[in-house]
Design a protein around this motif. Sequence first.
Motif, PDB file in Angstrom:
ATOM      1  N   LYS A   2       0.701  -1.048   0.138  1.00  0.00           N
ATOM      2  CA  LYS A   2      -0.098  -0.108  -0.016  1.00  0.00           C
ATOM      3  C   LYS A   2       0.836   1.121   0.003  1.00  0.00           C
ATOM      4  O   LYS A   2       1.814   1.298   0.677  1.00  0.00           O
ATOM      5  N   VAL A  59       1.221   3.086  -8.790  1.00  0.00           N
ATOM      6  CA  VAL A  59       1.031   1.861  -7.838  1.00  0.00           C
ATOM      7  C   VAL A  59       2.522   1.485  -7.245  1.00  0.00           C
ATOM      8  O   VAL A  59       3.607   1.773  -8.106  1.00  0.00           O
ATOM      9  N   TYR A  65       7.251   3.695  -7.531  1.00  0.00           N
ATOM     10  CA  TYR A  65       5.863   3.624  -8.089  1.00  0.00           C
ATOM     11  C   TYR A  65       6.034   3.506  -9.573  1.00  0.00           C
ATOM     12  O   TYR A  65       6.830   4.058 -10.377  1.00  0.00           O
ATOM     13  N   THR A  72       0.088   3.282 -13.811  1.00  0.00           N
ATOM     14  CA  THR A  72      -0.655   2.556 -14.676  1.00  0.00           C
ATOM     15  C   THR A  72      -1.313   3.282 -15.858  1.00  0.00           C
ATOM     16  O   THR A  72      -1.754   4.483 -15.839  1.00  0.00           O
TER      17      THR A  72
END
Length: 184
Positions: free
Chosen positions: A30, A45, A179, A182
Amino acid sequence: MMPIRRRTATDLLALVLLAGLFSCRPAAEKAPTVPPAIAVPEGAVVVLKAHAEGVQRYMCKTPPEGKASFAWTLVAPEADLFDASGKRIGKHYAGPTWEDLSGTKVVGEMKAKADSPDPNAIPWLLLQAKSHEGTGSLGQAKFIQRIATAGGKAPEGGCDEASVGFEKRIPYNAEYYFYDVTGK
């Protein structure tokens, strides 16, 4: 005609557990809660989280033109990177560069910073990847956050004409989140 074998409770439990092994995926890491100044873009993400332990290297330098005092200036970080189990997975050094054990690298460029909640620690940062080498998790990283810092601040005092060129190594640790974005 062959007899039909009845399934025992043990047989059923074994089938359920075996099915679970094939359907489970590791839980995605997370993203941490951070100050808005260092937030990653929507859709980002976490592809890797690493704990860093090492030093921030500072050198005493002559004041730039128009400045009145000598100053400790960051030379580079030197840190080992560890996964959640404490296994060494790479290193962090000048660039700033993060490199995993396979040789995959990401070089970042600072985009924003926020004060650490610990006044004795270096700031929290948001960096954007400016180059990659290799195909591991670091090769996918578009953004890097440095948070949960401890230590690492430049020395106070002790930098004067007599100490120009001297280096000090200040211990620090931090959490780095890498990260991907997307759809990009």
